[in-house]
Design a protein around this motif. Structure first.
Motif, PDB file in Angstrom:
ATOM      1  N   PHE A  44      31.039   9.350  -6.654  1.00 18.31           N
ATOM      2  CA  PHE A  44      31.525   8.962  -5.330  1.00 18.31           C
ATOM      3  C   PHE A  44      32.060  10.186  -4.585  1.00 18.31           C
ATOM      4  CE2 PHE A  44      35.053   7.581  -2.585  1.00 18.31           C
ATOM      5  CZ  PHE A  44      34.370   6.724  -1.742  1.00 18.31           C
ATOM      6  N   HIS A  45      32.841  10.997  -5.264  1.00 18.58           N
ATOM      7  CA  HIS A  45      33.411  12.204  -4.670  1.00 18.58           C
ATOM      8  C   HIS A  45      32.293  13.148  -4.203  1.00 18.58           C
ATOM      9  CE1 HIS A  45      36.504  15.248  -4.032  1.00 18.58           C
ATOM     10  NE2 HIS A  45      35.701  16.103  -4.637  1.00 18.58           N
ATOM     11  N   THR A  46      31.265  13.298  -5.022  1.00 15.48           N
ATOM     12  CA  THR A  46      30.129  14.148  -4.670  1.00 15.48           C
ATOM     13  C   THR A  46      29.395  13.591  -3.460  1.00 15.48           C
ATOM     14  OG1 THR A  46      29.881  14.849  -6.964  1.00 15.48           O
ATOM     15  CG2 THR A  46      27.963  15.130  -5.548  1.00 15.48           C
ATOM     16  N   GLN A  47      29.175  12.273  -3.425  1.00 13.67           N
ATOM     17  CA  GLN A  47      28.504  11.652  -2.278  1.00 13.67           C
ATOM     18  C   GLN A  47      29.282  11.887  -0.996  1.00 13.67           C
ATOM     19  OE1 GLN A  47      28.256   7.578  -3.503  1.00 13.67           O
ATOM     20  NE2 GLN A  47      26.224   7.811  -4.411  1.00 13.67           N
ATOM     21  N   VAL A  48      30.592  11.723  -1.060  1.00 14.19           N
ATOM     22  CA  VAL A  48      31.426  11.947   0.125  1.00 14.19           C
ATOM     23  C   VAL A  48      31.318  13.404   0.568  1.00 14.19           C
ATOM     24  CG1 VAL A  48      33.805  12.044   0.985  1.00 14.19           C
ATOM     25  CG2 VAL A  48      33.040  10.069  -0.337  1.00 14.19           C
ATOM     26  N   GLY A  49      31.410  14.325  -0.377  1.00 10.95           N
ATOM     27  CA  GLY A  49      31.330  15.747  -0.044  1.00 10.95           C
ATOM     28  C   GLY A  49      30.014  16.131   0.593  1.00 10.95           C
ATOM     29  N   HIS A  50      28.909  15.660   0.018  1.00 11.72           N
ATOM     30  CA  HIS A  50      27.585  15.985   0.562  1.00 11.72           C
ATOM     31  C   HIS A  50      27.393  15.383   1.949  1.00 11.72           C
ATOM     32  CE1 HIS A  50      26.048  18.099  -2.854  1.00 11.72           C
ATOM     33  NE2 HIS A  50      26.135  17.063  -3.668  1.00 11.72           N
ATOM     34  N   ARG A  51      27.772  14.123   2.082  1.00 10.15           N
ATOM     35  CA  ARG A  51      27.589  13.442   3.374  1.00 10.15           C
ATOM     36  C   ARG A  51      28.477  14.070   4.447  1.00 10.15           C
ATOM     37  NH1 ARG A  51      25.683   8.074   4.177  1.00 10.15           N
ATOM     38  NH2 ARG A  51      25.219   7.914   6.388  1.00 10.15           N
ATOM     39  N   LEU A  52      29.714  14.420   4.090  1.00  8.07           N
ATOM     40  CA  LEU A  52      30.621  15.055   5.045  1.00  8.07           C
ATOM     41  C   LEU A  52      30.072  16.413   5.481  1.00  8.07           C
ATOM     42  CD1 LEU A  52      33.286  15.017   6.596  1.00  8.07           C
ATOM     43  CD2 LEU A  52      34.379  15.981   4.571  1.00  8.07           C
ATOM     44  N   ALA A  53      29.596  17.194   4.529  1.00 11.87           N
ATOM     45  CA  ALA A  53      29.030  18.509   4.868  1.00 11.87           C
ATOM     46  C   ALA A  53      27.838  18.354   5.807  1.00 11.87           C
ATOM     47  CB  ALA A  53      28.623  19.241   3.595  1.00 11.87           C
ATOM     48  N   GLN A  54      27.000  17.375   5.519  1.00 14.26           N
ATOM     49  CA  GLN A  54      25.832  17.112   6.357  1.00 14.26           C
ATOM     50  C   GLN A  54      26.261  16.743   7.780  1.00 14.26           C
ATOM     51  OE1 GLN A  54      23.826  13.518   5.275  1.00 14.26           O
ATOM     52  NE2 GLN A  54      21.872  14.186   6.118  1.00 14.26           N
ATOM     53  N   LEU A  55      27.248  15.892   7.907  1.00 20.23           N
ATOM     54  CA  LEU A  55      27.719  15.473   9.231  1.00 20.23           C
ATOM     55  C   LEU A  55      28.392  16.613   9.991  1.00 20.23           C
ATOM     56  CD1 LEU A  55      29.139  11.976   8.289  1.00 20.23           C
ATOM     57  CD2 LEU A  55      27.156  12.424   9.753  1.00 20.23           C
ATOM     58  N   LEU A  56      29.136  17.447   9.276  1.00 18.05           N
ATOM     59  CA  LEU A  56      29.832  18.551   9.946  1.00 18.05           C
ATOM     60  C   LEU A  56      28.875  19.649  10.398  1.00 18.05           C
ATOM     61  CD1 LEU A  56      33.069  18.851   7.794  1.00 18.05           C
ATOM     62  CD2 LEU A  56      32.819  17.867  10.073  1.00 18.05           C
ATOM     63  N   ARG A  57      27.722  19.763   9.745  1.00 15.38           N
ATOM     64  CA  ARG A  57      26.734  20.768  10.162  1.00 15.38           C
ATOM     65  C   ARG A  57      26.118  20.430  11.509  1.00 15.38           C
ATOM     66  NH1 ARG A  57      25.496  21.254   4.587  1.00 15.38           N
ATOM     67  NH2 ARG A  57      23.941  19.607   4.724  1.00 15.38           N
ATOM     68  N   THR A  58      26.066  19.136  11.820  1.00 15.34           N
ATOM     69  CA  THR A  58      25.552  18.755  13.141  1.00 15.34           C
ATOM     70  C   THR A  58      26.619  19.087  14.175  1.00 15.34           C
ATOM     71  OG1 THR A  58      26.433  16.511  13.144  1.00 15.34           O
ATOM     72  CG2 THR A  58      24.263  16.825  12.125  1.00 15.34           C
ATOM     73  N   ARG A  59      26.197  19.534  15.295  1.00 18.77           N
ATOM     74  CA  ARG A  59      27.158  19.914  16.339  1.00 18.77           C
ATOM     75  C   ARG A  59      27.449  18.756  17.290  1.00 18.77           C
ATOM     76  NH1 ARG A  59      29.775  23.785  14.175  1.00 18.77           N
ATOM     77  NH2 ARG A  59      28.489  25.530  13.547  1.00 18.77           N
TER      78      ARG A  59
END
Length: 97
Positions: A44-59
């Motif tokens: 779960f922690h990994t999923q949150v981290g990956h998804r958050l990183a993906q969302l933050l990369r979008t401007r």
């Protein structure tokens, strides 16, 4: 992780009565149950981290959090908390900004 008793029992491979006993302090979980719960928490922690990183990369701002499956809901809820804490604009679902 925000699990119900039923979900926690299913995850650990035991019945709800055993989970209630663990939470009340009447008994302790087995090593195998602890390992299953720990693995699920790490996933779960990994999923949150990956998804958050993906969302933050979008401007694009505000960030739009739209769950596509029931499994997305807890991950996106955790991300919404993080975005709120960081004061990053976001909207949940298809609500207008």
């Amino acid at each position: 992780m925000g699990l119900s008793m039923r979900e926690l029992a299913h995850l650990a491979g035991v019945n709800e009565r055993r989970v209630r006993a663990w939470l009340s302090g009447e008994s302790n979980p087995s090593t195998a149950a602890i390992e299953k719960i720990t693995a699920a928490h790490q996933q779960f922690h990994t999923q949150v981290g990956h998804r958050l990183a993906q969302l933050l990369r979008t401007r694009t701002r505000p960030i739009r959090l739209e769950p596509t499956t029931a499994d997305d809901v807890p991950v996106l809820a955790a991300i919404a908390i993080i975005l709120t804490y960081r004061e990053i604009p976001h909207v949940i679902g298809s609500t207008p900004p």
